[in-house]
Design a protein around this motif. Structure first.
Motif, PDB file in Angstrom:
ATOM      1  N   TYR A  42       5.487   9.577  -2.008  1.00  0.00           N
ATOM      2  CA  TYR A  42       4.694   8.388  -1.682  1.00  0.00           C
ATOM      3  C   TYR A  42       5.444   7.150  -2.147  1.00  0.00           C
ATOM      4  O   TYR A  42       5.980   7.129  -3.257  1.00  0.00           O
ATOM      5  CB  TYR A  42       3.330   8.448  -2.367  1.00  0.00           C
ATOM      6  CG  TYR A  42       2.338   9.310  -1.618  1.00  0.00           C
ATOM      7  CD1 TYR A  42       1.412   8.731  -0.752  1.00  0.00           C
ATOM      8  CD2 TYR A  42       2.339  10.689  -1.759  1.00  0.00           C
ATOM      9  CE1 TYR A  42       0.515   9.512  -0.050  1.00  0.00           C
ATOM     10  CE2 TYR A  42       1.443  11.479  -1.061  1.00  0.00           C
ATOM     11  CZ  TYR A  42       0.521  10.889  -0.200  1.00  0.00           C
ATOM     12  OH  TYR A  42      -0.360  11.656   0.499  1.00  0.00           O
ATOM     13  N   GLU A  82      -6.142  -1.564   5.608  1.00  0.00           N
ATOM     14  CA  GLU A  82      -5.427  -1.766   4.342  1.00  0.00           C
ATOM     15  C   GLU A  82      -4.039  -2.331   4.611  1.00  0.00           C
ATOM     16  O   GLU A  82      -3.568  -3.238   3.936  1.00  0.00           O
ATOM     17  CB  GLU A  82      -5.282  -0.451   3.571  1.00  0.00           C
ATOM     18  CG  GLU A  82      -6.593   0.219   3.183  1.00  0.00           C
ATOM     19  CD  GLU A  82      -7.375  -0.576   2.155  1.00  0.00           C
ATOM     20  OE1 GLU A  82      -6.782  -1.421   1.480  1.00  0.00           O
ATOM     21  OE2 GLU A  82      -8.602  -0.345   2.053  1.00  0.00           O
ATOM     22  N   LEU A  83      -3.387  -1.772   5.637  1.00  0.00           N
ATOM     23  CA  LEU A  83      -2.020  -2.179   5.967  1.00  0.00           C
ATOM     24  C   LEU A  83      -1.967  -3.653   6.357  1.00  0.00           C
ATOM     25  O   LEU A  83      -1.043  -4.373   5.989  1.00  0.00           O
ATOM     26  CB  LEU A  83      -1.517  -1.304   7.123  1.00  0.00           C
ATOM     27  CG  LEU A  83      -0.060  -1.429   7.512  1.00  0.00           C
ATOM     28  CD1 LEU A  83       0.811  -0.681   6.518  1.00  0.00           C
ATOM     29  CD2 LEU A  83       0.176  -0.857   8.909  1.00  0.00           C
ATOM     30  N   MET A 127      -7.277   7.309   2.065  1.00  0.00           N
ATOM     31  CA  MET A 127      -5.858   7.149   1.732  1.00  0.00           C
ATOM     32  C   MET A 127      -5.614   7.574   0.299  1.00  0.00           C
ATOM     33  O   MET A 127      -6.275   7.088  -0.605  1.00  0.00           O
ATOM     34  CB  MET A 127      -5.450   5.681   1.830  1.00  0.00           C
ATOM     35  CG  MET A 127      -5.160   5.209   3.217  1.00  0.00           C
ATOM     36  SD  MET A 127      -4.703   3.482   3.103  1.00  0.00           S
ATOM     37  CE  MET A 127      -2.944   3.612   3.155  1.00  0.00           C
ATOM     38  N   ILE A 142       0.820  -1.203   0.000  1.00  0.00           N
ATOM     39  CA  ILE A 142       0.000   0.000   0.000  1.00  0.00           C
ATOM     40  C   ILE A 142       0.859   1.260   0.000  1.00  0.00           C
ATOM     41  O   ILE A 142       2.009   1.241   0.424  1.00  0.00           O
ATOM     42  CB  ILE A 142      -0.993   0.019   1.187  1.00  0.00           C
ATOM     43  CG1 ILE A 142      -0.239   0.028   2.515  1.00  0.00           C
ATOM     44  CG2 ILE A 142      -1.932  -1.159   1.136  1.00  0.00           C
ATOM     45  CD1 ILE A 142      -1.135   0.395   3.669  1.00  0.00           C
ATOM     46  N   PRO A 143       0.278   2.354  -0.525  1.00  0.00           N
ATOM     47  CA  PRO A 143       1.048   3.581  -0.624  1.00  0.00           C
ATOM     48  C   PRO A 143       1.035   4.386   0.677  1.00  0.00           C
ATOM     49  O   PRO A 143       0.028   4.441   1.370  1.00  0.00           O
ATOM     50  CB  PRO A 143       0.312   4.361  -1.723  1.00  0.00           C
ATOM     51  CG  PRO A 143      -1.088   3.863  -1.680  1.00  0.00           C
ATOM     52  CD  PRO A 143      -1.052   2.464  -1.145  1.00  0.00           C
ATOM     53  N   GLY A 144       2.159   4.992   0.993  1.00  0.00           N
ATOM     54  CA  GLY A 144       2.245   5.866   2.161  1.00  0.00           C
ATOM     55  C   GLY A 144       3.244   6.983   1.888  1.00  0.00           C
ATOM     56  O   GLY A 144       4.090   6.874   0.987  1.00  0.00           O
ATOM     57  N   ARG A 145       3.128   8.064   2.671  1.00  0.00           N
ATOM     58  CA  ARG A 145       3.966   9.234   2.439  1.00  0.00           C
ATOM     59  C   ARG A 145       5.123   9.263   3.432  1.00  0.00           C
ATOM     60  O   ARG A 145       4.924   9.067   4.637  1.00  0.00           O
ATOM     61  CB  ARG A 145       3.128  10.504   2.588  1.00  0.00           C
ATOM     62  CG  ARG A 145       3.773  11.753   1.992  1.00  0.00           C
ATOM     63  CD  ARG A 145       2.766  12.897   1.999  1.00  0.00           C
ATOM     64  NE  ARG A 145       2.388  13.253   3.357  1.00  0.00           N
ATOM     65  CZ  ARG A 145       3.029  14.184   4.078  1.00  0.00           C
ATOM     66  NH1 ARG A 145       4.027  14.857   3.557  1.00  0.00           N
ATOM     67  NH2 ARG A 145       2.634  14.452   5.307  1.00  0.00           N
ATOM     68  N   GLU A 162      -8.152   6.526   9.646  1.00  0.00           N
ATOM     69  CA  GLU A 162      -7.014   5.794  10.229  1.00  0.00           C
ATOM     70  C   GLU A 162      -7.353   4.319  10.400  1.00  0.00           C
ATOM     71  O   GLU A 162      -6.479   3.459  10.268  1.00  0.00           O
ATOM     72  CB  GLU A 162      -6.621   6.333  11.612  1.00  0.00           C
ATOM     73  CG  GLU A 162      -6.492   7.819  11.740  1.00  0.00           C
ATOM     74  CD  GLU A 162      -7.805   8.424  12.201  1.00  0.00           C
ATOM     75  OE1 GLU A 162      -8.706   8.599  11.351  1.00  0.00           O
ATOM     76  OE2 GLU A 162      -7.947   8.739  13.395  1.00  0.00           O
ATOM     77  N   ASP A 207       3.732   7.544   6.623  1.00  0.00           N
ATOM     78  CA  ASP A 207       2.361   7.775   7.067  1.00  0.00           C
ATOM     79  C   ASP A 207       1.378   7.154   6.077  1.00  0.00           C
ATOM     80  O   ASP A 207       1.301   7.560   4.926  1.00  0.00           O
ATOM     81  CB  ASP A 207       2.128   9.288   7.174  1.00  0.00           C
ATOM     82  CG  ASP A 207       0.678   9.620   7.525  1.00  0.00           C
ATOM     83  OD1 ASP A 207      -0.055   8.698   7.940  1.00  0.00           O
ATOM     84  OD2 ASP A 207       0.296  10.792   7.382  1.00  0.00           O
ATOM     85  N   PHE A 208       0.634   6.152   6.544  1.00  0.00           N
ATOM     86  CA  PHE A 208      -0.407   5.536   5.725  1.00  0.00           C
ATOM     87  C   PHE A 208      -1.747   6.079   6.201  1.00  0.00           C
ATOM     88  O   PHE A 208      -2.405   5.464   7.045  1.00  0.00           O
ATOM     89  CB  PHE A 208      -0.380   4.017   5.876  1.00  0.00           C
ATOM     90  CG  PHE A 208       0.942   3.388   5.542  1.00  0.00           C
ATOM     91  CD1 PHE A 208       1.263   3.058   4.242  1.00  0.00           C
ATOM     92  CD2 PHE A 208       1.884   3.134   6.533  1.00  0.00           C
ATOM     93  CE1 PHE A 208       2.483   2.477   3.922  1.00  0.00           C
ATOM     94  CE2 PHE A 208       3.101   2.554   6.238  1.00  0.00           C
ATOM     95  CZ  PHE A 208       3.404   2.228   4.926  1.00  0.00           C
ATOM     96  N   ALA A 259      -7.140   2.835   7.048  1.00  0.00           N
ATOM     97  CA  ALA A 259      -5.730   2.702   6.656  1.00  0.00           C
ATOM     98  C   ALA A 259      -5.087   1.510   7.348  1.00  0.00           C
ATOM     99  O   ALA A 259      -4.363   0.733   6.718  1.00  0.00           O
ATOM    100  CB  ALA A 259      -4.973   3.989   6.988  1.00  0.00           C
TER     101      ALA A 259
END
Lengths: 92, 348, 372
Positions: free
Chosen positions: A46, B271-272, C1, A5-8, B265, A25-26, B268
């Motif tokens: 990202y 998803e994680l 997200m 998954i994408p996160g910054r 959150e 940060d997700f 998220a």
């Protein structure tokens, strides 16, 4: 397979080739992630993360393509509807 | 390069010959355990209703009675601790019977070596939670087990309440046409706990939703809302609660997945970890099945309470085979099934 | 997200579905390779948005499902040892070996722990020097670089109590095995986006040419999948068989060269058994000689006699895309997520489990649409 998954990237700690890592940060969930495989990644980028390891930097330009492509193919269809081929009724 | 053409196949898994963690997960494994091992031995019509608590008549008064044991790691987590959980969990089970909770018991099983300071803190929390929920802890028990035989502390609470609902509340009262209300956003408790688990740990501001639900539930009843069924969403989450009620009622439930509030959150974290928020645990959320004519009024009443301020219409009951069908964000439907057992992070 | 939510947008998805219907003139059968894609297709009901001519079949893209019984048995044997802390992704805990599963081993006293990352297992080995920490290294090319990194870290930390049980498989050889089978129904592939993030997709050119099959590298969100399907159908309708990249926001043609380098440093390609399919040459990874001290199989000197896998389960045919799960007579009756006959019913990404969860047991068949 391969949930990623994408996160910054919030911060980067760079103290060695294999230990380059960052806080990512997700969407409100923050985890420490290895950045060893994305040496080009900068704070604010990202990244796509799988099992705690970033595998790529998201290309934001390419991300928009999924919507542009949709508009393009719909444009193609409209063209076809407006200018039908040789068998189309437009020839009559 | 050839694919071997014979059908090859893994061996069947042997039937579980011992208890595994997933038997406590609120899913199919737990149901099977209850149906095959517990009910045949001790079953009776009241227990067979398998509601959150039992309603028994004593001297002309209808009492709700329930018990629950609390095992949680870590003992303190964002938004609560095991003691708060032990009070609210039992209070909520009574509320789901349409009852006003009155008195609780607290049984403590302490592990040798538990810090006295921590125990003191937890007992303070126990007292505060009881006061907040408007109940009195009137009896209790304390046992100590050898080090290694407990997780610091286990707490069992039982509770008694007086039923205020005039009509029976439970799956068997659910009728086609009933509107299903959800009291707020889901998944916070489960994610707050998971965030502090060894091996999965992540930073988050998510706090457990652990809270007493007596206020909004009694308000609905006092205002004459015709409530057919109530269920607090704990282990197994919203998904398990809906499926259990659909089966208990013998009716089909249709829900709108896009209407379910999920904090970003929480989404998220799901998803994680590859989890579905529908199956993540809550400790301060419930669903209510109400007469369609009362639905708007009920929603308005729920929204006047802080604990259910974000209440939404989740869906409705229709005639059909007992299952739960959700319309998703793309407008297509999927069947909501009972979770199997423990919510295991799906990573690869 | 960001980069997730916008790719689940309902109206854009329906527009894509209409665009697919508009260019489809006859039946086409596509295979998505990755279990994550199978999961998303069923969870979001993407197959139900498609015109009836398009059939999606599900590939062998669940590494949990294709891990051979013998390796599961080895994992169980290692996890039972008193000195071992056995670390695994959550998915592996319920996969049946010939004598139970990891959950059962844990119930009987084995120290089995779920971790998020192999790097967490390395950290655990650092913290518990008196224990033997073993990580079950399951996965495709996506996961292999992380596991390779774990081994390199363990070496640089001088850890003698860390090892991995390697169960890595490679995707392109499996795709080729499917294409080469006389029973192959696949006319177009949605290639696995995260695998290609690591490997790139230059290697697919030969497959597309040799087998005259379009291959579209595809992401995992609904709009990704729909765009991938559109691109694949368009190639088929136009008579092309090329490699295209739908998931360009993550995938580069050359892949992640740094990840490839580390992977190649630690692992070498080897022959590999796929559960339910059989041996596929050069389709797995093994530790290279300088890293064999981290090989759990060697460390624990295992000789597990492998049980045969005969039964009514058609996992192999499901994994090859010959059958869909509901075509199996045991589906949802004798085979359920609690009593799985085969691994695809166990893993959340297994095709059978995905059908069971999102379409319900077979009593529901035909009522909410077919299982096509």
């Amino acid at each position: 397979m391969c949930l990623a998954i994408p996160g910054r990237i919030l911060t980067i700690a760079d103290d060695g080739e294999l230990t380059r890592r960052g806080r990512v940060d997700f969407g409100g969930i923050v985890k420490e992630v290895s950045l060893a495989f994305v040496p080009e990644a900068r704070v604010g980028d990202y990244v796509i993360v799988h099992v705690g390891v970033a595998l790529s930097v998201v290309d934001e330009r390419e991300a928009a393509r999924v919507f542009e492509y949709l508009t393009e193919i719909e444009g193609l269809r409209e063209l076809e509807v407006r200018e039908p081929g040789p068998e189309g009724p437009g020839r009559q | 390069m050839a694919i071997i053409d014979e059908i090859t196949c893994p061996l069947p898994a042997p039937a579980a010959s011992q208890v595994i963690l997933a038997h406590g997960g609120g899913g199919r494994l737990m149901h099977r355990l209850i149906e095959h091992l517990i009910l045949p031995a001790v079953g009776n019509p009241i227990l067979a209703a398998l509601h959150d608590g039992a309603v028994v008549e004593v001297g002309g008064t209808r009492l709700a009675f329930t018990t629950d044991s609390y095992v949680v790691r870590p003992l303190k987590f964002p938004g609560g601790d095991i003691a708060r959980l032990a009070v609210n969990g039992t209070v909520n089970d009574l509320a789901m019977c349409g009852a006003r909770p009155l008195v609780l018991s607290a049984g403590l099983i302490l592990e040798e070596g538990l810090g006295m300071d921590l125990l003191g803190e937890l007992m303070q929390s126990l007292g505060r939670a009881a006061a907040e929920a408007g109940v009195v802890i009137v009896t209790g028990d304390t046992k100590v087990v050898d080090r290694g035989k407990g997780d610091g502390i286990f707490i069992n609470t039982a509770g008694i309440g007086i039923v205020e609902a005039s009509d029976p509340i439970g799956p068997s009262s659910v009728r086609p046409g009933d509107v299903v209300l959800l009291s707020g956003d889901i998944g916070r408790h489960g994610i707050a706990i998971m965030a502090s688990r060894e091996g999965l740990a992540f930073e988050t501001a998510v706090e457990s939703d652990c809270a007493p639900l007596t206020g909004p539930v009694l308000h609905l009843l006092q205002e004459g809302v015709r409530v057919h069924c109530l269920r607090d969403l704990t282990r197994g989450g919203l998904g398990a609660a809906l499926v259990e009620i659909a089966r208990g009622a013998g009716q089909r439930i249709e829900i709108d997945e896009a209407a379910i509030p999920v904090r970003p959150e929480v989404q998220a974290a799901c998803e994680l970890l590859g989890l579905d928020p529908l199956y993540v645990a809550n400790e301060g959320r419930f669903i209510a099945f109400v007469e369609p004519q009362d639905a708007d009024r009920a929603l308005g009443l729920l929204r006047t309470h802080a604990v259910s301020a974000d209440a939404v219409v989740l869906g409705r009951v229709v005639t059909g085979v007992p299952e739960v069908v959700a319309t998703g964000v793309l407008g297509t439907t999927r069947v909501i099934d009972l979770p199997s057992g423990e919510q295991l992070p799906r990573i690869c | 997200m960001k980069f997730v939510q916008e790719f689940r947008e309902g109206s854009a998805a329906r527009r894509y579905a209409r665009a697919i219907a508009a260019i489809t003139t006859r039946p086409w059968t596509l295979m998505e390779v990755c279990g994550g894609q199978t999961h998303a297709i069923l969870r979001f009901g993407i197959d139900r948005l498609l015109p009836p001519e398009i059939t999606l079949i599900h590939g062998p893209g669940c590494p949990v499902c294709v891990t051979p019984l013998e390796l599961i048995d080895k994992a169980l044997a290692i996890a039972r040892r008193p000195e071992v802390v056995f670390c695994s992704f959550g998915d592996m805990l319920r996969v049946p070996g010939s004598s139970g599963d990891l959950q059962g081993v844990k119930a009987l006293g084995g120290d089995v722990r779920v971790v998020y990352s192999p790097l967490d297992a390395v950290a655990l080995a650092q913290r518990l020097p008196e224990r033997e920490v073993v990580f079950f290294a399951v996965g495709f090319e996506t996961t292999a670089p992380a596991n390779a990194m774990a081994v390199l870290r363990a070496r640089s930390l001088g850890l003698r109590n860390f090892s991995i049980l390697v169960a890595h498989v490679l995707v392109p050889p499996a795709m080729e095995a499917i294409l080469a089978s006389p029973r192959c129904r696949v006319q177009g592939f949605l290639a696995a986006g995260h695998v290609c993030t690591v490997t790139g997709y230059a290697g697919y050119d030969r497959l597309a040419r040799t087998y005259r099959v379009p291959i579209v590298v595809t992401g995992f969100e609904p709009l990704d999948l729909l765009q991938g399907i559109y691109m694949c159908v368009r190639q088929l309708e136009e008579g092309r068989a090329e490699v295209e990249n739908q998931y360009a926001r993550s995938v580069r043609r050359e892949g992640n060269t740094e990840a490839q380098r580390v992977m190649a440093e630690v692992f070498e390609v080897s022959d590999r058994q796929w559960r339910g399919i059989g041996e596929i040459p050069q389709s797995g990874l093994a530790l290279r000689a300088p890293y064999r001290m981290f090989d759990a199989e060697r460390r624990f000197g295992l000789t597990v006699r492998c049980a045969a896998e005969p039964a009514e389960c058609i996992a192999g045919l499901v994994l090859q895309g010959v059958h869909t799960p509901p075509e199996c007579p045991a589906f949802g009756t004798r085979c359920t997520p609690e009593t799985p006959l085969g691994a695809p019913m166990v893993s959340a990404e297994g095709a059978c489990a995905a059908y069971y969860r999102f379409r319900g047991p077979p009593e529901g068949r035909g009522r909410d649409g077919d299982y096509r």
